[in-house]
Design a protein around this motif. Structure first.
Motif: not given
Length: 260
Positions: A83-85, A89-91, A110-116, A154-162
């Motif tokens: 989870i640290g990695h 990696r996340a913007r 992820l929610l706690d550490r990645i703004e927005g 289904p709208e997440l298809r092709g959008r997942v960064e992490i």
């Protein structure tokens, strides 16, 4: 039997049951107990072999306190390496998914550490989903019940960064070698990865490219002996694989990136 009102009595009972860190566990049990009678019941359950996290109903993971119900996979300290990695990696505002989420510990971090961040989690186990919803949804994420990607919007298809997938990776033949705390008190589906431990990873790897955004990454915990085969499994679906290790946590993580 020692009096549970006496701190030494709790420690002695835990030591007699084989708890290596009896003093630390006694402190946690006393802090979690609402009464002497409750403490007595908790010590009895721990001495009978229940995971400490199931007894107290929570775990510490990557600096967060997460609820862990009985029958739900207990988040491991080594998974903090994964989870640290993922966080690194996340913007800000990243779209993230936590597959096989268990208690939702990874999604909560992820929610706690990645703004927005927009975070979705899924698990096939109803008990895990109920637990994860308490850890994830108050922080702004969503938890879905179902098998791997199937319940995701289904709208997440092709959008997942992490894409974090803490899939089961213990070979079926090795399940009997696990500590009784895991073998007897965690769902088999969260542990058993099939004959070579990679069955679920192969399923994730087959679908991941259509869910990942260009440049998005799949992060999976595996074992040192499986790492090369795990890398081959994701490479077979066009993902660029690299292996990260941490000796301190005895952790091995596969990072598989969709080419940009």
């Amino acid at each position: 039997m020692p009096d549970v009102l006496n701190g030494d009595g709790v420690v002695e009972r835990l030591r007699a049951a084989g708890c290596v860190f009896a003093e630390e566990e006694a402190d946690l049990l006393r802090a979690a107990a609402s009464s002497p009678a409750a403490l007595d019941r908790m010590v009895e359950r721990r001495a009978a072999g229940l995971p400490l996290e199931h007894v107290v109903g929570r775990a510490e993971f990557a600096g967060l306190r997460v609820e862990v119900d009985a029958g739900v996979f207990v988040p491991r300290r080594r998974t903090e390496f994964l989870i640290g990695h993922a966080v690194d990696r996340a913007r800000p505002g990243a779209v993230c998914v936590d597959l096989c989420c268990g208690s939702g510990a990874a999604a909560a971090v992820l929610l706690d550490r990645i703004e927005g961040a927009e975070v979705h989690a899924s698990d096939i186990e109803p008990a895990a989903v109920r637990c994860a919803r308490r850890n994830v949804e108050p922080r702004g994420g969503l938890v879905h019940e179902g098998d791997l990607f199937a319940p995701l919007p289904p709208e997440l298809r092709g959008r997942v960064e992490i894409l974090v997938a803490n899939v089961p990776y213990v070979p079926t033949g090795d399940i009997g070698l696990l500590p009784p705390e895991a073998r007897d008190h965690e769902p088999l589906v969260t542990l058993d990865g099939g004959p070579d431990g990679l069955d679920v990873l192969r399923r994730v790897a087959a679908e991941a490219p259509e869910w990942l955004a260009p440049g998005g990454a799949l992060l999976v915990e595996t074992s040192e002996r499986q790492a090369e085969r795990a890398a081959g499994a994701v490479a077979a679906h066009g993902l660029e694989a690299r292996i990260l290790t941490c000796e301190e946590l005895y952790a091995t993580v596969l990072v598989a990136t969709r080419p940009a």
